[in-house]
Scaffold this motif. Structure first.
Motif, PDB file in Angstrom:
ATOM      1  N   SER A  27      46.225 -43.714 -44.111  1.00 32.76           N
ATOM      2  CA  SER A  27      45.793 -44.950 -44.703  1.00 32.76           C
ATOM      3  C   SER A  27      44.316 -45.538 -45.272  1.00 32.76           C
ATOM      4  CB  SER A  27      46.559 -46.162 -43.783  1.00 32.76           C
ATOM      5  OG  SER A  27      47.824 -45.724 -43.751  1.00 32.76           O
ATOM      6  N   VAL A  28      44.144 -44.651 -46.192  1.00 33.08           N
ATOM      7  CA  VAL A  28      42.918 -45.025 -46.015  1.00 33.08           C
ATOM      8  C   VAL A  28      43.047 -45.757 -48.090  1.00 33.08           C
ATOM      9  CG1 VAL A  28      40.763 -44.043 -46.628  1.00 33.08           C
ATOM     10  CG2 VAL A  28      42.039 -42.506 -45.087  1.00 33.08           C
ATOM     11  N   LEU A  29      42.097 -46.794 -47.859  1.00 29.03           N
ATOM     12  CA  LEU A  29      41.592 -47.567 -49.118  1.00 29.03           C
ATOM     13  C   LEU A  29      40.182 -47.248 -49.881  1.00 29.03           C
ATOM     14  CD1 LEU A  29      43.195 -51.098 -48.111  1.00 29.03           C
ATOM     15  CD2 LEU A  29      44.098 -48.882 -49.326  1.00 29.03           C
ATOM     16  N   GLY A  30      39.326 -46.815 -49.407  1.00 30.43           N
ATOM     17  CA  GLY A  30      37.854 -46.074 -49.476  1.00 30.43           C
ATOM     18  C   GLY A  30      37.362 -45.652 -48.191  1.00 30.43           C
ATOM     19  N   ARG A  75      38.286 -35.311 -51.689  1.00 35.84           N
ATOM     20  CA  ARG A  75      39.612 -34.915 -50.613  1.00 35.84           C
ATOM     21  C   ARG A  75      39.472 -35.777 -49.455  1.00 35.84           C
ATOM     22  NH1 ARG A  75      41.540 -29.273 -52.334  1.00 35.84           N
ATOM     23  NH2 ARG A  75      40.665 -29.265 -54.193  1.00 35.84           N
ATOM     24  N   ASN A  76      37.958 -37.138 -49.509  1.00 38.37           N
ATOM     25  CA  ASN A  76      38.209 -37.535 -48.716  1.00 38.37           C
ATOM     26  C   ASN A  76      37.816 -36.687 -47.455  1.00 38.37           C
ATOM     27  OD1 ASN A  76      39.100 -39.918 -49.539  1.00 38.37           O
ATOM     28  ND2 ASN A  76      40.807 -40.064 -48.529  1.00 38.37           N
ATOM     29  N   THR A  77      36.679 -36.217 -48.090  1.00 39.13           N
ATOM     30  CA  THR A  77      36.264 -34.849 -47.019  1.00 39.13           C
ATOM     31  C   THR A  77      34.650 -34.642 -47.307  1.00 39.13           C
ATOM     32  OG1 THR A  77      37.970 -33.880 -47.257  1.00 39.13           O
ATOM     33  CG2 THR A  77      36.196 -32.352 -46.620  1.00 39.13           C
ATOM     34  N   VAL A  78      33.952 -34.858 -46.277  1.00 41.37           N
ATOM     35  CA  VAL A  78      32.752 -34.585 -45.781  1.00 41.37           C
ATOM     36  C   VAL A  78      31.831 -33.118 -45.340  1.00 41.37           C
ATOM     37  CG1 VAL A  78      32.138 -35.483 -43.292  1.00 41.37           C
ATOM     38  CG2 VAL A  78      30.493 -35.588 -45.199  1.00 41.37           C
ATOM     39  N   TYR A  79      30.860 -32.392 -45.539  1.00 41.40           N
ATOM     40  CA  TYR A  79      30.708 -31.277 -45.205  1.00 41.40           C
ATOM     41  C   TYR A  79      29.091 -31.060 -44.795  1.00 41.40           C
ATOM     42  CZ  TYR A  79      34.270 -29.973 -48.650  1.00 41.40           C
ATOM     43  OH  TYR A  79      35.944 -29.632 -49.615  1.00 41.40           O
ATOM     44  N   LEU A  80      29.491 -30.775 -43.992  1.00 37.12           N
ATOM     45  CA  LEU A  80      28.106 -30.783 -43.259  1.00 37.12           C
ATOM     46  C   LEU A  80      27.434 -28.696 -43.340  1.00 37.12           C
ATOM     47  CD1 LEU A  80      25.156 -31.645 -42.368  1.00 37.12           C
ATOM     48  CD2 LEU A  80      26.005 -30.987 -39.685  1.00 37.12           C
ATOM     49  N   GLN A  81      26.571 -28.345 -44.173  1.00 38.68           N
ATOM     50  CA  GLN A  81      26.124 -26.933 -44.797  1.00 38.68           C
ATOM     51  C   GLN A  81      24.909 -27.312 -42.928  1.00 38.68           C
ATOM     52  OE1 GLN A  81      27.540 -24.063 -45.803  1.00 38.68           O
ATOM     53  NE2 GLN A  81      26.058 -23.277 -44.805  1.00 38.68           N
ATOM     54  N   MET A  82      24.854 -25.565 -42.180  1.00 38.63           N
ATOM     55  CA  MET A  82      23.637 -25.295 -41.499  1.00 38.63           C
ATOM     56  C   MET A  82      23.285 -24.182 -41.622  1.00 38.63           C
ATOM     57  SD  MET A  82      25.323 -27.477 -38.074  1.00 38.63           S
ATOM     58  CE  MET A  82      27.107 -26.455 -38.227  1.00 38.63           C
ATOM     59  N   ILE A  99      35.950 -46.693 -42.703  1.00 42.51           N
ATOM     60  CA  ILE A  99      36.822 -46.269 -44.040  1.00 42.51           C
ATOM     61  C   ILE A  99      37.922 -47.612 -44.154  1.00 42.51           C
ATOM     62  CG2 ILE A  99      39.347 -45.993 -44.400  1.00 42.51           C
ATOM     63  CD1 ILE A  99      37.944 -42.993 -42.277  1.00 42.51           C
ATOM     64  N   SER A 100      37.903 -48.346 -45.292  1.00 43.94           N
ATOM     65  CA  SER A 100      38.311 -48.830 -45.863  1.00 43.94           C
ATOM     66  C   SER A 100      39.825 -48.862 -45.664  1.00 43.94           C
ATOM     67  CB  SER A 100      38.067 -49.846 -47.049  1.00 43.94           C
ATOM     68  OG  SER A 100      36.897 -49.910 -47.245  1.00 43.94           O
ATOM     69  N   ILE A 101      40.386 -49.896 -44.996  1.00 47.74           N
ATOM     70  CA  ILE A 101      42.126 -49.923 -44.176  1.00 47.74           C
ATOM     71  C   ILE A 101      42.756 -51.293 -45.652  1.00 47.74           C
ATOM     72  CG2 ILE A 101      41.848 -48.051 -43.064  1.00 47.74           C
ATOM     73  CD1 ILE A 101      42.768 -50.291 -40.865  1.00 47.74           C
ATOM     74  N   ALA A 102      43.871 -51.663 -45.355  1.00 50.57           N
ATOM     75  CA  ALA A 102      44.867 -52.795 -45.443  1.00 50.57           C
ATOM     76  C   ALA A 102      44.973 -53.837 -43.958  1.00 50.57           C
ATOM     77  CB  ALA A 102      45.794 -52.890 -46.630  1.00 50.57           C
ATOM     78  N   THR A 103      45.105 -54.817 -44.232  1.00 49.42           N
ATOM     79  CA  THR A 103      45.320 -54.933 -43.019  1.00 49.42           C
ATOM     80  C   THR A 103      45.849 -56.422 -43.354  1.00 49.42           C
ATOM     81  OG1 THR A 103      42.862 -56.667 -42.216  1.00 49.42           O
ATOM     82  CG2 THR A 103      43.056 -54.517 -41.457  1.00 49.42           C
ATOM     83  N   ALA A 104      46.415 -57.196 -42.066  1.00 49.51           N
ATOM     84  CA  ALA A 104      47.127 -58.690 -43.002  1.00 49.51           C
ATOM     85  C   ALA A 104      46.069 -59.452 -43.521  1.00 49.51           C
ATOM     86  CB  ALA A 104      47.951 -58.307 -41.134  1.00 49.51           C
ATOM     87  N   TRP A 105      45.522 -59.529 -43.072  1.00 47.20           N
ATOM     88  CA  TRP A 105      44.290 -59.940 -43.571  1.00 47.20           C
ATOM     89  C   TRP A 105      43.407 -59.797 -44.891  1.00 47.20           C
ATOM     90  CZ3 TRP A 105      44.725 -58.568 -38.995  1.00 47.20           C
ATOM     91  CH2 TRP A 105      44.812 -59.356 -37.725  1.00 47.20           C
ATOM     92  N   GLY A 106      43.353 -58.725 -45.743  1.00 50.98           N
ATOM     93  CA  GLY A 106      43.458 -57.974 -46.564  1.00 50.98           C
ATOM     94  C   GLY A 106      42.857 -56.714 -45.897  1.00 50.98           C
ATOM     95  N   ARG A 107      41.668 -56.243 -47.037  1.00 47.67           N
ATOM     96  CA  ARG A 107      40.740 -54.807 -47.064  1.00 47.67           C
ATOM     97  C   ARG A 107      39.605 -55.426 -45.763  1.00 47.67           C
ATOM     98  NH1 ARG A 107      38.963 -50.793 -51.792  1.00 47.67           N
ATOM     99  NH2 ARG A 107      37.799 -49.478 -51.117  1.00 47.67           N
ATOM    100  N   SER A 108      39.819 -54.125 -44.986  1.00 48.26           N
ATOM    101  CA  SER A 108      38.803 -54.167 -44.197  1.00 48.26           C
ATOM    102  C   SER A 108      38.033 -53.075 -43.616  1.00 48.26           C
ATOM    103  CB  SER A 108      38.827 -55.350 -42.625  1.00 48.26           C
ATOM    104  OG  SER A 108      39.385 -56.524 -42.679  1.00 48.26           O
ATOM    105  N   ASP A 109      37.007 -52.680 -43.505  1.00 53.88           N
ATOM    106  CA  ASP A 109      36.261 -51.912 -42.911  1.00 53.88           C
ATOM    107  C   ASP A 109      36.150 -51.694 -41.351  1.00 53.88           C
ATOM    108  OD1 ASP A 109      33.178 -51.790 -45.294  1.00 53.88           O
ATOM    109  OD2 ASP A 109      35.624 -51.204 -46.328  1.00 53.88           O
TER     110      ASP A 109
END
Length: 123
Positions: A27-30, A75-82, A99-109
């Motif tokens: 449940s990723v909003l951002g 793609r909500n993906t992070v890479y690490l080239q070593m 990550i920002s998700i939706a909660t009962a109180w609104g958007r929270s990180d």
């Protein structure tokens, strides 16, 4: 529910390279920022590198020039080239994300961790 799933760890010889990936799902909003930490044997967990949605990066000073963090926002993906890996890079590498998700109180990180992936540098 949010999950961070890492992949790409393994055994590599000194001087070799590895690329780690971490994908956020659920449940990723951002995503505010994503990055990598590591914890070597008998050591505390330390920041390796992080990157914001806008592409601003932050690296551990000792790793600049060898490690590169990047992300695919779609793609909500992070890479690490070593690259030029050393035995002292041996550690469990953990993905971390704000990550920002939706909660009962609104958007929270919230801050999330992956399960970790082992990187072993040895001949």
């Amino acid at each position: 529910q949010v999950q961070l799933v890492e992949s790409g760890g393994g055994l590599v010889q000194p001087g070799g390279s590895l690329r780690l990936s971490c994908a956020a799902s659920g449940s990723v909003l951002g995503i505010v920022a994503m990055g990598w930490y590591r914890q070597g044997p008998g050591k505390q967990r330390e920041l390796v590198a992080a990157i914001t949605t806008g592409g601003i990066t932050n690296y551990a000073d000792s790793l600049k020039g060898r490690f590169t963090v990047s992300r695919d926002n779609a793609r909500n993906t992070v890479y690490l080239q070593m690259n030029s890996l050393k035995p002292e890079d041996t550690a469990v590498y953990y993905c971390n994300a704000e990550i920002s998700i939706a909660t009962a109180w609104g958007r929270s990180d919230y801050n999330y961790w992956g399960q970790g992936t082992q990187v072993t540098v040895s001949s």
